[in-house]
Design an enzyme around this catalytic site. Structure first.
Site, PDB file in Angstrom:
ATOM      1  N   LYS A 172      18.018 -20.654  51.485  1.00 16.57           N
ATOM      2  CA  LYS A 172      18.415 -21.948  51.334  1.00 16.57           C
ATOM      3  C   LYS A 172      17.375 -22.516  52.226  1.00 16.57           C
ATOM      4  O   LYS A 172      17.198 -22.903  53.232  1.00 16.57           O
ATOM      5  CB  LYS A 172      19.662 -22.354  51.835  1.00 16.57           C
ATOM      6  CG  LYS A 172      20.434 -23.270  51.172  1.00 16.57           C
ATOM      7  CD  LYS A 172      20.210 -24.889  51.512  1.00 16.57           C
ATOM      8  CE  LYS A 172      20.040 -25.417  53.034  1.00 16.57           C
ATOM      9  NZ  LYS A 172      18.973 -26.843  52.685  1.00 16.57           N
ATOM     10  N   GLU A 247      15.890 -20.511  65.644  1.00  9.20           N
ATOM     11  CA  GLU A 247      14.541 -20.901  66.365  1.00  9.20           C
ATOM     12  C   GLU A 247      14.642 -22.742  66.028  1.00  9.20           C
ATOM     13  O   GLU A 247      14.541 -22.866  64.977  1.00  9.20           O
ATOM     14  CB  GLU A 247      13.483 -20.414  65.371  1.00  9.20           C
ATOM     15  CG  GLU A 247      11.979 -20.197  66.166  1.00  9.20           C
ATOM     16  CD  GLU A 247      11.331 -21.499  66.078  1.00  9.20           C
ATOM     17  OE1 GLU A 247      11.043 -21.994  67.391  1.00  9.20           O
ATOM     18  OE2 GLU A 247      10.750 -21.643  65.156  1.00  9.20           O
ATOM     19  N   CYS A 281       7.071 -27.302  65.206  1.00  7.39           N
ATOM     20  CA  CYS A 281       8.140 -26.953  66.478  1.00  7.39           C
ATOM     21  C   CYS A 281       7.169 -26.535  67.888  1.00  7.39           C
ATOM     22  O   CYS A 281       7.397 -26.662  68.894  1.00  7.39           O
ATOM     23  CB  CYS A 281       9.109 -25.747  66.392  1.00  7.39           C
ATOM     24  SG  CYS A 281       8.619 -24.339  65.705  1.00  7.39           S
ATOM     25  N   GLU A 382      12.887 -33.999  71.790  1.00  2.00           N
ATOM     26  CA  GLU A 382      11.554 -33.700  70.638  1.00  2.00           C
ATOM     27  C   GLU A 382      11.545 -35.054  69.970  1.00  2.00           C
ATOM     28  O   GLU A 382      12.572 -35.494  69.216  1.00  2.00           O
ATOM     29  CB  GLU A 382      12.065 -32.306  69.860  1.00  2.00           C
ATOM     30  CG  GLU A 382      11.168 -32.197  68.796  1.00  2.00           C
ATOM     31  CD  GLU A 382      11.389 -30.786  68.220  1.00  2.00           C
ATOM     32  OE1 GLU A 382      12.796 -30.519  68.078  1.00  2.00           O
ATOM     33  OE2 GLU A 382      10.557 -29.721  68.272  1.00  2.00           O
TER      34      GLU A 382
HETATM   35  C1  UN1 Z   1       6.620 -24.257  63.251  1.00  7.00           C
HETATM   36  O1  UN1 Z   1       6.373 -25.278  63.687  1.00  7.00           O
HETATM   37  O2  UN1 Z   1       8.029 -24.133  63.098  1.00  7.00           O
HETATM   38  O3  UN1 Z   1       1.652 -21.759  65.730  1.00  7.00           O
HETATM   39  C2  UN1 Z   1       5.810 -22.749  63.269  1.00  7.00           C
HETATM   40  C3  UN1 Z   1       2.015 -22.443  64.782  1.00  7.00           C
HETATM   41  C4  UN1 Z   1       2.242 -22.090  63.511  1.00  7.00           C
HETATM   42  C5  UN1 Z   1       3.543 -21.635  63.397  1.00  7.00           C
HETATM   43  C6  UN1 Z   1       4.750 -23.063  63.733  1.00  7.00           C
HETATM   44  N1  UN1 Z   1       1.522 -20.698  63.287  1.00  7.00           N
HETATM   45  O4  UN1 Z   1       2.140 -23.879  64.647  1.00  7.00           O
END
Ligand code: UN1
Length: 562
Positions: A172, A247, A281, A382
């Protein structure tokens, strides 16, 4: 660009009763109208994945891996097209969109290689003539729930290891990036993946995502997204007895010490804070700078931020694309006002960008706050947008303490020329990922990815660690001694055995003998009475246990050599 995007269930693209739209964040134009999956489509997808599981789990892993190798080749051949869909549907600039696809290509190759590795291990037994090993077993139907910020890369982190390990998948994706999801699934279809092994259901998280997590036949949920939703996923998974891998957010810090190469640090800050418009993230949102270099660093930083060009990601001169949707724009702007109210000093940005064509989409100017204290909300929560906070520190220790005082723990970075300080920081920074003299973004697929504290629940993606997330261990003991061997008992050391012998002779413990009933005879293969005697002589355990029928059988048992 407009097309109809459908669900992919049991090897077929299927429509649904209702629909929703995906929109280009740079222009507000329709990208695609999508079939909105309801409970019926969801049940069909989970049923298809359940049905496909037995054959897929028994397909030799190197054969499963061949599909992944083909997917890698197809993605590589379509990189430009896929990148274009990413920019149109999600907004990131072309160069980064190509990186998004490349990450999936890398992951496909890496995980395909696992088809011929997927190492288990053997280890000695404490008993003779016994073999011990463990192998990876698939878990079953995996629910994959992914965000919009990496529409191809993040799904690849989950789908590819899940498949090579023998699981089947119901995916999804975010309702903001359904077209990218369908394009990704296309590669698996063309690679010839058997029907039902990978299924796609489209729709909003609150509806279809929640029902997927609850579904009785799903065994594992893997989720990347907000903490709020991740928490709900975790609760539902616990209530319904599933494993879950989460995550979630980050509040990533870059520490710049007084001995740092400031120009290099500014490169890392700008790339990590404003790449993907800060919607990673892993994005840097706290710049923790040593007091003695705060002035020059801020000056260099502002010079660079002024040069950033906000606009449509398809324009090659653009460096910062739009944010995903109007709600994101509101949230980012809301945080800027919170920062101002808290007394932070706005150095640049702090407003929506709507020059020229940009008025049609959702753009925010790269924003830098100074005079931020660690207690402020903008330093703790965040924001997921192009906003950074400069926080001052007087020493490495203070900088590390500020960095670690966060409810998230995904990435931190440190700029220093001192090897001692670098190693101290590597030890002390309490995040899942630490960079030295590099920004906070740019993880590679062959290493574990994930964070501490509020960022996740301990599970890791990518690298070898992903194998633990998407499989479970099966432990196998093979006893080829032909007799009952009792772990922890028959493996006692000679000294213990002697002691036991003495105690037994004092307390007259009755000898342990195999049964004589019908069931026991069946287990022994119905040996005639005389042979049975030979195979199972009546001996007191204390005198050395059961003797092996083979002549040399007992010679390697230390306790029976007397
Ligand atoms: C994300 O933001 O969920 O290191 C992953 C990084 C990428 C992955 C980000 N390779 O920013």
């Amino acid at each position: 660009m407009s097309t109809d995007t459908r669900n992919f269930i049991a090897g077929k693209w299927v429509t649904a009763a209702s629909s929703f739209d995906s929109v280009n964040p740079a222009t507000g134009e329709l990208v695609t109208r999508c079939a909105q999956a309801a409970q019926q489509e969801l049940d069909a997808a989970v049923a298809a994945a359940s049905e496909a599981f037995p054959a897929w789990r028994n397909t030799p892993p190197p054969r499963r891996a061949e599909f992944l190798f083909r997917v890698a080749e197809l993605l590589a051949a379509r990189k430009d097209d896929l990148a274009r869909w990413i920019t149109i549907e999600m907004g990131k600039v072309t160069m980064e969109a190509r990186g998004d696809v490349q990450e999936a290509i890398d992951m496909a190759r890496y995980m395909a290689g696992e088809g011929r590795r997927m190492f288990g291990h053997t280890t000695p037994s404490e008993l003779p003539d016994k073999f011990c090993m463990c192998v990876r077993d698939p878990i079953g139907v995996v629910a994959v729930i992914t965000p919009w910020n990496f529409p191809i890369a993040v799904p690849s982190w989950k789908i590819l290891p899940a498949l090579v390990l023998g699981n089947t998948v119901v995916w999804k994706p975010s309702s903001d990036t359904p077209a990218c999801a369908a394009k990704f699934v296309d590669a698996f279809v063309e690679a010839g993946l058997p029907p039902g092994v990978l299924n796609l259901v489209l729709g909003r998280g609150a509806e279809i995502g929640a029902a997927l997590v609850r579904h009785r036949d799903v065994r594992l949920v893997t989720f990347t997204g907000s903490n709020e939703v991740g928490h709900r996923v975790s609760v539902t998974a616990a209530e319904t007895g599933k494993r879950c891998a989460l995550e979630m957010g980050g509040k990533n810090g870059i520490i710049v010490l007084d001995d740092a190469d400031l120009a290099l640090a500014v490169d890392g800050i700008v790339w990590s804070a404003f790449g993907t418009s800060g919607q990673r993230c892993t994005a840097a949102s706290r710049i923790i700078v040593h007091r003695s270099v705060r002035g020059p660093l801020t000056e260099l930083l502002l010079d660079r931020v002024k040069q950033l060009k906000v606009g449509n990601g398809l324009d090659p001169s653009t460096t910062v694309g739009p944010v995903i949707n109007p709600a994101a724009l509101e949230r980012i702007d809301g945080y800027v006002h919170i920062g101002l109210d808290e007394g932070a000093r706005l150095l640049i940005g702090g407003e929506r960008f709507s020059k020229g064509e940009c008025h049609r989409g959702w753009f925010y100017r790269p924003t830098v706050f100074d005079n931020v204290t660690p207690a402020m909300r903008i330093a703790r929560e965040e924001i997921f947008g192009p906003v950074i906070c400069i926080i001052e520190a007087g020493s490495l220790e203070e900088a590390v303490a500020i960095n670690n005082d966060a409810s998230y723990g995904l990435v931190s970075s440190i700029y220093t020329r001192s090897i001692d300080r670098a190693f101290t920081a590597m030890r002390e920074l309490a995040t899942g990922i630490v960079y030295v003299n590099a920004g906070t973004i740019g993880s590679e697929v062959q290493l574990p990815f994930g964070g501490t504290r509020g960022t996740g629940n301990g599970a890791r993606e990518a690298g070898q660690a992903a194998l633990d997330t998407f499989s479970e261990w099966k432990t196998l003991y093979v006893d080829y001694s032909g007799r009952l061997q009792r772990a922890q008992i028959d493996s006692e050391t000679p000294t213990h055995r002697k002691k036991l012998k003495n105690e037994n002779s004092r307390t007259q413990i009755s000898p342990v003998r195999p049964g004589t009933g019908k069931a026991a005879a069946r287990i022994r293969g119905g040996l005639p009475r005389r042979q049975r005697r030979r195979a199972y002589p009546r001996r007191n355990v204390a005198q050395g246990g059961h003797r092996h029928p083979a002549a040399h059988g007992s010679s390697h048992l230390p306790h029976s050599q007397h």
